[in-house]
Design a protein around this motif. Structure first.
Motif, PDB file in Angstrom:
ATOM      1  N   ALA A  20      42.789  39.380  38.305  1.00  9.79           N
ATOM      2  CA  ALA A  20      43.147  38.122  37.889  1.00  9.79           C
ATOM      3  C   ALA A  20      43.703  37.200  39.023  1.00  9.79           C
ATOM      4  O   ALA A  20      43.629  36.120  39.255  1.00  9.79           O
ATOM      5  N   GLU A  21      44.142  38.033  40.300  1.00  8.10           N
ATOM      6  CA  GLU A  21      44.656  37.179  41.532  1.00  8.10           C
ATOM      7  C   GLU A  21      43.412  36.929  42.061  1.00  8.10           C
ATOM      8  O   GLU A  21      43.631  36.041  43.036  1.00  8.10           O
ATOM      9  N   MET A  22      42.328  37.516  41.975  1.00  9.91           N
ATOM     10  CA  MET A  22      41.142  37.064  42.821  1.00  9.91           C
ATOM     11  C   MET A  22      40.663  35.838  42.652  1.00  9.91           C
ATOM     12  O   MET A  22      40.018  35.580  41.678  1.00  9.91           O
ATOM     13  N   GLY A  23      40.737  34.883  43.456  1.00  6.50           N
ATOM     14  CA  GLY A  23      40.335  33.530  43.401  1.00  6.50           C
ATOM     15  C   GLY A  23      40.937  32.752  42.465  1.00  6.50           C
ATOM     16  O   GLY A  23      40.664  31.521  42.200  1.00  6.50           O
ATOM     17  N   LYS A  24      42.354  33.119  42.206  1.00  3.30           N
ATOM     18  CA  LYS A  24      42.889  32.219  41.281  1.00  3.30           C
ATOM     19  C   LYS A  24      43.537  31.006  41.977  1.00  3.30           C
ATOM     20  O   LYS A  24      43.416  29.984  41.510  1.00  3.30           O
TER      21      LYS A  24
END
Lengths: 178, 573
Positions: free
Chosen positions: B309-313
């Protein structure tokens, strides 16, 4: 595609049927500021697993966040965006419409055209059950409003992908879970 | 053969099974059966009585950050549980593994607004990785087993178990479960996608101006050595996030300090100018990035994180690498090529030199200012051989700027939530976890007063914690924002302080006020030499502010700098 790069997506999430899980999902949607248009939840084919279909509006970034953040909930076992897939989506509505001896036959004609059903008749009203795509339900409601809608309830969209299964690359499954 | 155990006994036996040695808590009606079982067991686990439950959750947090083990806190229902919440939210934002046990009213009273009833599962839901309400003793053992597993695996975080009072009193045959059944939770322990790793390595090999951002994920994954190997093999400079401080030695030739709102100017220049960024275990929050769309505008960004969920957040990522930082770096190491980057390193050295000329420590001043105290503390602690626990505010930024952390897990600080009051109780947790470590609290006069009631816990546990209060008579960082953004209207920021030395004395703690630069180092040495806790009240110059400063919503390149020496004071600000 709506304005400012947002789109409506239909997503399906599978989750363990435990107390409070709906609260977790709702709390996540709220605090992450996801824009949910409809949500329908019930049993799936697997005992102990609920299946939720929801419609969410947002950009690609938001869609990715919806999937990955939802999947972080411990009880959520799978999340899938079925928007780009060949999916069947339906909604059920119950509509109580004013219908007396003068207007009843006209109402019944409309019901026929929409392949809906009259499931209850009173002296001055009927209850209509319709199952269809959201826009069909919308059209029916619009027509019936000319007679006077007394009461209405809609389930929100439920969806299922055609064919054998789901496209793996769109599903966030138990690998890569946090 | 399983023995019959009460719910309370099950809690303690489960904790023993998990290797827990210390819990931080405060009893009350709804958790009394569990406390009674602790007494019956003759205290197999050391219980630290806190003064306020917020202290308990911060102590569990400090314990966890210092040791890498799960910290445990315990409180009663209602207000006891709600007092834990700030500490849980702090731990949640900073991915700290803690376990909270709370008593709940008996199941017969649940939902009837019983005395000291609060919906603790509901209240803690958005600030925990997971939580449980146990209304049937048969669910208790599996819940505890799962909770520890969830807290410490994957991206760690706090987990809370709310146990109804009658469940604690109930009994059943008990053996601690050996297996876990969580069909929706499989933390990613596998190596990341090899294709993503190869793409990342290729980007690094082709880079002309590469930069590493090392975050707390590096220490969580125990990947400090691999990160250093990768940096040294490729000659890539390493900046850290605030929580990443200590994951790469602050005195290493390739260290370029830490970036963001109060990062050094040369670090922010490097971030903005790099052409490839390797971010490892850092969630790229707004305090690091400045305005998202302006962050590292020339860089292709590789992001290694265990949380998909941190990818591209926040930031658009060119090459996401989802997985454990240790496994990702190990996979990447053989694929990256030795490199020099002389022009890039020279450019950074130039920026660094220019930054150095503006350094507050190179200016002629006799004033007692925090940067001087932080650098003195660094010298006095054998250049980094201590654990420093800060509070939140100006002093926190000065500590991070002027104390070079050379050891991993040696700076404990509330980065994400920015919790004033964190420092003192977290230091108690750290010292409990590392009894032989030299532990310092660095706190402002505002934040210190939020949780200073835990001075009694220091004395109760006879902990040799040293406390440095950076006392400027203001809520300093808030005052700084008023100075910069609110036309110096100091609404609600001047403080009416007690005499901190007398206050310490009231608890039986020795202390000393320090008012001049000349005595700072010697005062620190006196505190160190003292056998037991010691409080230093550094009465610093009131109006010094922290620079550089990136205004919220601005680009990292757009800093309010420290004045250049040739300019009149304040000329550029």
């Amino acid at each position: 595609m709506n304005g400012n790069g947002t789109k409506r997506h239909t997503m399906i999430a599978w989750m363990e049927d435990k107390p409070g899980v709906l609260n977790r999902v709702a709390s996540l949607f709220r605090r992450r500021n996801f824009n949910i248009e409809s949500l329908a939840v019930g049993h799936s084919e697997t005992p102990g697993i609920s299946r939720m279909t929801f419609v969410v509006n947002g950009t690609d970034r938001v869609m990715r966040q919806v999937q990955t953040q939802l999947f972080k909930l411990i009880e959520v076992t799978r999340v899938e965006d079925v928007s780009g897939q060949d999916a069947i989506s339906r909604e059920l509505a119950l509509i109580r419409v004013k219908a007396d001896s003068e207007t009843r036959s006209e109402v019944m004609q409309i019901v026929d055209i929409f392949r809906a059903r009259i499931v209850h008749v009173d002296m001055d009203s009927v209850i209509i059950q319709v199952v269809g795509k959201e826009n069909q339900v919308d059209s029916l409601i619009q027509l019936l409003s000319n007679f006077g809608i007394l009461e209405m309830t809609r389930t929100g969209r439920v969806a299922m992908v055609r064919g054998a299964g789901v496209a793996v690359d769109t599903a966030v499954s138990a690998n890569g879970n946090q | 053969m399983s023995e019959i155990k009460t719910g309370g006994q099950i809690i303690w036996e489960s904790l023993m099974n998990e290797g827990v040695e210390v819990v931080f808590g405060l009893p009350g009606g709804a958790i009394l059966p569990t406390y009674d079982d602790l007494a019956k067991y003759e205290y197999p686990i050391h219980h630290v009585l806190v003064t306020h439950e917020q202290g308990a959750s911060h102590m569990a947090d400090g314990y966890a950050r210092a040791t890498g083990r799960v910290g445990v806190c315990i409180a009663t229902s209602g207000p006891g549980a709600t007092n834990l919440i700030t500490g849980l939210a702090t731990a949640y934002m900073d991915s700290v593994p803690i376990m909270a046990f709370t008593g709940q009213v008996p199941t017969s009273l649940l939902g009837r607004d019983g005395f000291q009833e609060a919906d603790v599962q509901g209240i803690s839901l958005p600030v925990t990785k997971h939580n449980y309400l146990i209304t049937d003793i048969r669910d208790l053992p599996a819940a505890i087993k799962e909770a520890f597993y969830i807290a410490r695996t994957g991206r760690p975080g706090p987990v809370l178990i709310d146990v109804a009072k009658d469940v604690q009193q109930d009994s059943m045959p008990f053996t601690y479960p050996e297996t876990i059944n969580l069909p929706g939770y499989n933390p990613n322990l596998n190596a990341p996608d090899p294709a993503a790793v190869s793409r990342a390595a290729r980007l690094i090999n082709e880079a002309e101006r590469p930069l590493i951002i090392s975050g707390q994920g590096v220490s969580i994954a125990h990947a400090e050595a691999e990160l250093r190997q990768l940096a040294e093999k490729t000659n890539i400079p390493v900046a850290t996030s605030l929580l990443g401080i200590g994951t790469f030695p602050g005195n290493h030739a390739l260290s370029i300090s830490w970036g963001g709102m109060h990062g050094e100017a040369y670090t922010n220049f490097a971030i903005q100018e790099c052409d490839v960024m390797l971010a490892v275990g850092a969630r790229l929050d707004d305090r690091l990035t400045g305005a998202f769309e302006t962050f590292a505008p020339k860089a292709k960004i590789i992001h290694i994180d265990i949380d998909p969920a941190e990818m591209g957040k926040n930031i658009t990522i060119d090459t996401p690498v989802v997985g454990d930082a240790l496994l990702a770096l190990r996979a990447m190491l053989p694929q990256v090529e030795p490199n020099e980057h002389p022009a890039w390193l020279e450019q950074i050295a130039e920026w660094k030199s220019e930054t150095g000329h503006r350094d507050i420590l190179t200016q002629e001043t006799d004033e007692l200012v925090a940067p001087y105290i932080m650098r003195s503390l660094w010298h006095a602690t054998d250049e980094g051989d201590a654990t420093i626990v800060t509070d939140v505010g100006q002093h926190q930024m000065w500590e991070a700027q002027y104390y070079y952390h050379t050891k991993t897990r040696s700076l404990l600080t509330s980065g994400g939530l920015g919790t004033m009051g964190y420092g003192l109780p977290a230091a108690i947790g750290a010292q409990m976890g590392k009894p032989d470590e030299e532990v310092w609290v660095v706190a402002g006069d505002g934040g210190f007063q939020m949780t200073m009631v835990e001075l009694s816990t220091i004395m109760q546990e006879r902990l040799p914690i040293k406390i440095a209060i950076i006392n400027n008579g203001f809520l300093g960082m808030v005052r700084q924002w008023q100075d910069v953004f609110y036309n110096k209207r100091h609404a609600g920021t001047p403080l009416f302080n007690p005499d901190f030395v007398k206050l310490a004395e009231a608890y039986g703690i020795h202390g000393r006020a320090v008012t001049s630069q000349a005595e700072a180092y010697e005062a620190i040495k006196e505190a160190q030499a003292h056998d037991g806790p010691f409080l230093l009240d550094f009465q610093v110059e009131e109006f010094t502010n922290v620079y550089p400063m990136v205004a919220p919503g601005k680009s990292n390149a757009d800093m309010i700098r420290r004045p250049a020496p040739a300019m009149p004071q304040g000329g550029e600000e």
